[in-house]
Design an enzyme around this catalytic site. Structure first.
Site, PDB file in Angstrom:
ATOM      1  N   LYS A 190      61.490  64.096   8.816  1.00  0.00           N
ATOM      2  CA  LYS A 190      60.077  64.017   9.219  1.00  0.00           C
ATOM      3  C   LYS A 190      59.718  65.321   9.915  1.00  0.00           C
ATOM      4  CE  LYS A 190      57.220  63.098  12.128  1.00  0.00           C
ATOM      5  NZ  LYS A 190      56.092  63.981  12.544  1.00  0.00           N
ATOM      6  N   GLY A 242      62.794  68.327  19.768  1.00  0.00           N
ATOM      7  CA  GLY A 242      61.409  68.286  20.219  1.00  0.00           C
ATOM      8  C   GLY A 242      61.365  68.257  21.728  1.00  0.00           C
ATOM      9  N   SER A 243      60.277  67.700  22.241  1.00  0.00           N
ATOM     10  CA  SER A 243      60.092  67.725  23.691  1.00  0.00           C
ATOM     11  C   SER A 243      60.967  66.672  24.375  1.00  0.00           C
ATOM     12  CB  SER A 243      58.627  67.452  24.009  1.00  0.00           C
ATOM     13  OG  SER A 243      58.272  66.187  23.492  1.00  0.00           O
ATOM     14  N   THR A 244      61.218  66.882  25.641  1.00  0.00           N
ATOM     15  CA  THR A 244      62.007  65.920  26.410  1.00  0.00           C
ATOM     16  C   THR A 244      61.257  64.584  26.508  1.00  0.00           C
ATOM     17  OG1 THR A 244      63.200  67.641  27.583  1.00  0.00           O
ATOM     18  CG2 THR A 244      63.076  65.523  28.685  1.00  0.00           C
ATOM     19  N   GLY A 247      61.778  62.857  23.300  1.00  0.00           N
ATOM     20  CA  GLY A 247      63.209  62.547  23.219  1.00  0.00           C
ATOM     21  C   GLY A 247      63.561  61.266  23.959  1.00  0.00           C
ATOM     22  N   GLU A 265      67.900  67.232  20.837  1.00  0.00           N
ATOM     23  CA  GLU A 265      67.819  68.643  21.256  1.00  0.00           C
ATOM     24  C   GLU A 265      66.438  68.832  21.855  1.00  0.00           C
ATOM     25  OE1 GLU A 265      70.245  70.770  20.969  1.00  0.00           O
ATOM     26  OE2 GLU A 265      71.523  69.955  19.384  1.00  0.00           O
ATOM     27  N   CYS A 300      62.509  76.735  22.361  1.00  0.00           N
ATOM     28  CA  CYS A 300      63.196  75.900  23.355  1.00  0.00           C
ATOM     29  C   CYS A 300      64.072  76.771  24.241  1.00  0.00           C
ATOM     30  CB  CYS A 300      64.008  74.824  22.666  1.00  0.00           C
ATOM     31  SG  CYS A 300      64.993  75.464  21.343  1.00  0.00           S
ATOM     32  N   GLU A 398      58.147  73.577  31.339  1.00  0.00           N
ATOM     33  CA  GLU A 398      58.249  74.286  30.069  1.00  0.00           C
ATOM     34  C   GLU A 398      56.835  74.535  29.550  1.00  0.00           C
ATOM     35  OE1 GLU A 398      59.657  72.183  26.525  1.00  0.00           O
ATOM     36  OE2 GLU A 398      60.880  73.943  26.081  1.00  0.00           O
TER      37      GLU A 398
HETATM   38  P1  NAP Z   1      57.315  66.921  20.093  1.00  0.00           P
HETATM   39  O1  NAP Z   1      55.901  66.711  20.417  1.00  0.00           O
HETATM   40  O2  NAP Z   1      58.355  66.235  20.890  1.00  0.00           O
HETATM   41  O3  NAP Z   1      57.483  66.548  18.554  1.00  0.00           O
HETATM   42  C1  NAP Z   1      58.694  66.685  17.861  1.00  0.00           C
HETATM   43  C2  NAP Z   1      58.672  65.795  16.643  1.00  0.00           C
HETATM   44  O4  NAP Z   1      58.614  64.430  17.056  1.00  0.00           O
HETATM   45  C3  NAP Z   1      57.471  66.000  15.737  1.00  0.00           C
HETATM   46  O5  NAP Z   1      57.876  65.820  14.384  1.00  0.00           O
HETATM   47  C4  NAP Z   1      56.547  64.905  16.189  1.00  0.00           C
HETATM   48  O6  NAP Z   1      55.624  64.547  15.201  1.00  0.00           O
HETATM   49  C5  NAP Z   1      57.511  63.788  16.453  1.00  0.00           C
HETATM   50  N1  NAP Z   1      57.016  62.756  17.354  1.00  0.00           N
HETATM   51  C6  NAP Z   1      55.981  62.814  18.253  1.00  0.00           C
HETATM   52  N2  NAP Z   1      55.865  61.635  18.906  1.00  0.00           N
HETATM   53  C7  NAP Z   1      56.841  60.818  18.430  1.00  0.00           C
HETATM   54  C8  NAP Z   1      57.242  59.487  18.703  1.00  0.00           C
HETATM   55  N3  NAP Z   1      56.624  58.731  19.645  1.00  0.00           N
HETATM   56  N4  NAP Z   1      58.295  58.975  18.024  1.00  0.00           N
HETATM   57  C9  NAP Z   1      58.960  59.713  17.118  1.00  0.00           C
HETATM   58  N5  NAP Z   1      58.612  60.969  16.793  1.00  0.00           N
HETATM   59  C10 NAP Z   1      57.570  61.531  17.445  1.00  0.00           C
HETATM   60  O7  NAP Z   1      57.728  68.448  20.155  1.00  0.00           O
HETATM   61  P2  NAP Z   1      56.943  69.658  19.525  1.00  0.00           P
HETATM   62  O8  NAP Z   1      55.695  69.847  20.329  1.00  0.00           O
HETATM   63  O9  NAP Z   1      56.852  69.515  18.056  1.00  0.00           O
HETATM   64  O10 NAP Z   1      57.968  70.847  19.806  1.00  0.00           O
HETATM   65  C11 NAP Z   1      58.042  71.477  21.024  1.00  0.00           C
HETATM   66  C12 NAP Z   1      59.192  70.943  21.852  1.00  0.00           C
HETATM   67  O11 NAP Z   1      60.398  71.000  21.116  1.00  0.00           O
HETATM   68  C13 NAP Z   1      59.437  71.730  23.095  1.00  0.00           C
HETATM   69  O12 NAP Z   1      59.612  70.886  24.198  1.00  0.00           O
HETATM   70  C14 NAP Z   1      60.734  72.462  22.800  1.00  0.00           C
HETATM   71  O13 NAP Z   1      61.469  72.818  23.910  1.00  0.00           O
HETATM   72  C15 NAP Z   1      61.430  71.525  21.922  1.00  0.00           C
HETATM   73  N6  NAP Z   1      62.419  72.217  21.094  1.00  0.00           N
HETATM   74  C16 NAP Z   1      63.737  72.032  21.382  1.00  0.00           C
HETATM   75  C17 NAP Z   1      64.702  72.677  20.636  1.00  0.00           C
HETATM   76  C18 NAP Z   1      66.165  72.498  20.923  1.00  0.00           C
HETATM   77  O14 NAP Z   1      66.963  72.732  20.034  1.00  0.00           O
HETATM   78  N7  NAP Z   1      66.563  72.081  22.088  1.00  0.00           N
HETATM   79  C19 NAP Z   1      64.323  73.485  19.579  1.00  0.00           C
HETATM   80  C20 NAP Z   1      62.965  73.647  19.313  1.00  0.00           C
HETATM   81  C21 NAP Z   1      62.022  72.974  20.075  1.00  0.00           C
HETATM   82  P3  NAP Z   1      54.127  65.163  15.197  1.00  0.00           P
HETATM   83  O15 NAP Z   1      54.228  66.616  15.532  1.00  0.00           O
HETATM   84  O16 NAP Z   1      53.725  64.915  13.811  1.00  0.00           O
HETATM   85  O17 NAP Z   1      53.383  64.398  16.245  1.00  0.00           O
END
Ligand code: NAP
Ligand code: MG
Length: 496
Positions: A190, A242-244, A247, A265, A300, A398
Site C-alpha cells: 500500500k 511512516g510516522s510514529t 505506527g 520504521e 526519517c 520531527e
Molecule cells: P504516515 O502518515 O504515517 O503514512 C505512512 C503510510 O501509512 C501511508 O501509506 C499512509 O497512507 C498510511 N496510513 C495513514 N494512516 C493509516 C492508518 N490509520 N492505518 C494504516 N495505514 C495508515 O507517514 P508519511 O507522512 O507518509 O511519512 C512521513 C513519516 O514517515 C515521517 O514521520 C518519517 O519519519 C517516517 N519515515 C520513517 C522512515 C524510517 O525508515 N524510519 C523512513 C521514511 C519515513 P496515506 O498516505 O495514503 O494516508
C-alpha cells in the site's frame, strides 16, 4: 542523451500514467469505480486518477496473495529460481529507469537528478541484492543430545502487507518487497496516497519478469486502506514505514486482530554533533547541510538537530549558512536542481507552522519562507534557527522539512545528553579528529545508525537500518531484514 529541462518536460507531457490498482497479476479498478486525483507538487498539474481501494479490494488482494502462497507458485520454487526471476525484475526496472524516475519526480517533486541517480537505481539494486542473497542463506543444526538431530530452519511467514510513506516511495517499497518476496512470501503493498504511481509500475514489471499472479499486489488508497490491511485476519505480517503516530495505530490493529508481526520504521530527530576538534570544518558543514536539506528534509534520518561546540560555533554555523545557499529550491525537472518541492500543500503548511512558532522561540538565521509562488508548486527555502534551549518544538519535534535547529554545547557529556534527549533514536553523527573520542561518543548514542565524520554514508545494502526507542523496531536492509519475513522452525528428530 544529454537531458535538459525542456527534454524532461516533453517526456513528462508524453508519459502514459497507470492509475489502476494491481491485484492478482492484473490492473484493476475499485469495485465501485472510486478514484482519487493524483497531482504533482511541482506545479499542481493533474497526473492521473488513481483507484481508491477499500475493504473489498484489500480482501481481494489478500485472497490473491494467500492463494499464491498456498499454491506454492512462488514459495514452492527453488531459491535459485526465485533469484533468477527477481534479477530479471531488477533488470526491467533498470531498463525503465528513465520513465520510473520521471514518474517519481512528477509524483513527489524530488529533483530528477536524485530519482535518476538514487531512488530508482537503489530500488533496482535492492531487488538484486536480496535476489543474490536468497540462495546463499542456510539454516542451523542446533547442539543437542546425540539421540536428537535438531534442525533450525526459516520459512516464509505467508502474506506480508507493506504500508509505505511518500518520501522515498519506490525505494522504501522495495526495502520491504524485495526481502519479503525473496523469502517466498506473497506481498500486498500500500503506497501513500500522495505518491502511488511508481509502485504500480514496479508491480507490472514484476509480473513481466515472471513473478506469478498474486505474489505482488498493490492496493492504492488512503489511511483506511492501510488500516484494512493492518487489521486483516489473513495477513501474517505488516511491515510499515511512516510516522510514529500511525505506527502506534498499526501496532494496535495488529494486536486487536490476529497478533500479526508488526515491523515499524518510524520517525526521527537525529542529532549531528560537531566536537571542537572536528576535522575539515568545510566538509563537515556541507555534510550537515546535505543531511537536513536533501529531499527537502523529508527524511526519517534528516540530521535536523545540529549540536555544535561553543568554541567553533560562529565559524561553523557561518559555513553551514553558506552551504545552505546551494539548496534554494528550483524546478525538479531541471537536471542541476538540488532541492525540489515538498510533497504537498499540507506539508508546506505544517512546516510553516513550525517556522512561525520557531520565530517566537528561537532566532531565525536564514530562510523561513515559501518560495516560487507563481509556480503552482510547493516550495520552501532552506531554513536555519539558532535555538537558545532544547525544550522547544523546533528541537523536540520531527518537522520533516528543510529546517535545521542549532543547539550549542560546552562539553562532550552535555552533547551526548542533548543528543539522547528525544523519544526518537533513528540516526546520529559525531565529528571528531580523535577516533577514541568519536567512538566513545558513538557508543553512548541511542540510535540505530551512528555516522562518524560523515552522514548518510552506506555501502550497498550491507548495514541494517532502523531505530531505537520510538523510531521503531526491526531492521530494513542487510541479511537481518530476512528475519522479519521468516518464521523460525525447530524440527527435532529422535534418532534410534
Ligand atoms: P504516515 O502518515 O504515517 O503514512 C505512512 C503510510 O501509512 C501511508 O501509506 C499512509 O497512507 C498510511 N496510513 C495513514 N494512516 C493509516 C492508518 N490509520 N492505518 C494504516 N495505514 C495508515 O507517514 P508519511 O507522512 O507518509 O511519512 C512521513 C513519516 O514517515 C515521517 O514521520 C518519517 O519519519 C517516517 N519515515 C520513517 C522512515 C524510517 O525508515 N524510519 C523512513 C521514511 C519515513 P496515506 O498516505 O495514503 O494516508
Ligand atoms: Mg503525488
Amino acid at each position: 542523451m544529454n537531458m535538459t529541462l525542456e527534454l524532461w518536460q516533453t517526456r513528462a507531457a508524453d508519459l502514459a500514467i497507470e492509475g489502476r490498482a494491481f491485484i492478482n497479476g492484473a490492473p484493476c479498478n475499485a469495485h465501485d469505480g472510486a478514484t482519487f486525483a493524483c497531482t504533482s507538487p511541482i506545479d499542481g498539474r493533474a497526473l492521473s486518477q488513481v483507484a481508491r481501494c477499500g475493504e473489498a479490494e484489500v480482501n481481494k488482494a489478500v485472497l490473491a496473495a494467500r492463494r499464491c502462497f498456498d499454491s506454492g507458485a512462488w514459495r514452492g520454487i527453488e531459491p535459485r529460481e526465485r533469484k533468477k526471476i527477481l534479477l530479471r525484475w531488477a533488470e526491467l526496472v533498470r531498463q525503465h529507469a528513465d520513465e520510473l524516475s520521471l514518474l517519481e519526480t512528477l509524483d513527489t517533486g524530488k529533483p530528477i537528478a536524485d530519482t535518476t541517480s538514487v531512488d530508482i537505481p537503489s530500488a533496482a539494486n535492492c531487488i538484486s541484492w536480496f535476489a543474490e542473497a536468497i540462495d546463499k542463506v542456510s539454516g542451523e543444526v542446533a547442539p543437542a543430545s546425540k539421540h536428537l538431530l535438531g534442525l533450525v530452519t526459516r520459512e516464509p511467514v505467508g502474506v506480508v502487507a507493506a504500508v509505505v510513506p511518500w518520501n522515498f516511495p519506490a525505494l522504501i517499497a522495495m526495502w520491504k518487497c524485495a526481502p519479503a518476496l525473496a523469502c517466498g512470501n506473497s506481498v500486498v503493498l500500500k503506497p501513500s496516497e500522495k505518491s502511488p504511481l511508481s509502485a504500480l509500475m514496479f508491480a507490472r514489471l514484476a509480473v513481466e519478469a515472471g513473478l506469478p499472479p498474486g505474489a505482488l499486489n498493490v492496493v492504492t488508497g488512503f489511511g483506511d486502506t492501510g488500516q484494512a490491511l493492518a487489521s486483516h485476519m489473513d495477513v501474517d505480517c505488516i511491515a510499515f514505514t511512516g510516522s510514529t503516530a500511525v505506527g502506534r495505530k498499526i501496532a494496535r490493529y495488529a494486536a486487536e486482530s490476529n497478533l500479526k508481526h508488526a515491523w515499524l520504521e518510524l520517525g526521527g530527530k537525529s542529532p549531528q554533533i560537531i566536537l571542537p576538534d572536528c576535522p575539515d570544518l568545510e566538509r563537515a558543514a556541507r555534510t550537515v547541510a546535505h543531511a537536513v536539506f536533501y529531499n527537502t528534509g523529508q527524511m526519517c534520518t534528516a540530521g535536523s538537530r545540529l549540536l555544535v561546540h561553543r568554541d567553533i560555533k560562529t565559524e561553523f554555523v557561518d559555513r553551514v549558512l553558506n552551504a545552505a545557499r546551494n539548496y534554494m529550491p528550483c524546478n525538479p525537472l531541471a537536471p542541476d536542481t538540488r532541492m525540489g518541492s515538498m510533497i504537498d500543500a499540507s506539508q508546506v503548511d505544517r512546516v510553516l507552522d513550525f517556522i512561525k512558532q520557531g520565530r517566537k522561540d528561537a532566532t531565525l538565521l536564514t530562510g523561513g519562507h515559501r518560495v516560487l509562488d507563481g509556480s503552482g508548486g510547493q516550495y520552501i527555502e532552506p531554513t536555519i534557527f539558532d535555538c537558545p534551549r532544547a525544550n522547544i518544538a523546533l528541537v523536540k519535534e520531527e518537522i520533516f522539512g528543510p529546517v535545521l535547529s542549532v543547539i550549542t554545547f560546552d562539553s562532550v557529556d552535555e552533547a551526548i545528553a542533548l543528543a539522547n534527549d528525544t523519544e526518537y533514536g533513528l540516526a546520529a553523527s559525531v565529528w571528531s579528529a580523535d577516533l577514541t573520542t568519536a567512538h566513545e561518543t558513538a557508543r553512548q548514542l541511542r540510535a540505530g545508525t551512528v555516522w562518524v565524520n560523515c552522514y548518510e554514508e552506506t555501502d550497498d545494502m550491507n548495514f541494517p537500518f532502523g531505530g531505537f526507542k520510538e523510531s521503531g523496531n526491526g531492521r530494513d536492509n542487510s541479511l537481518h531484514a530476512l528475519d522479519k519475513y521468516t518464521e523460525l522452525k525447530s524440527t527435532i528428530i529422535k534418532l534410534k
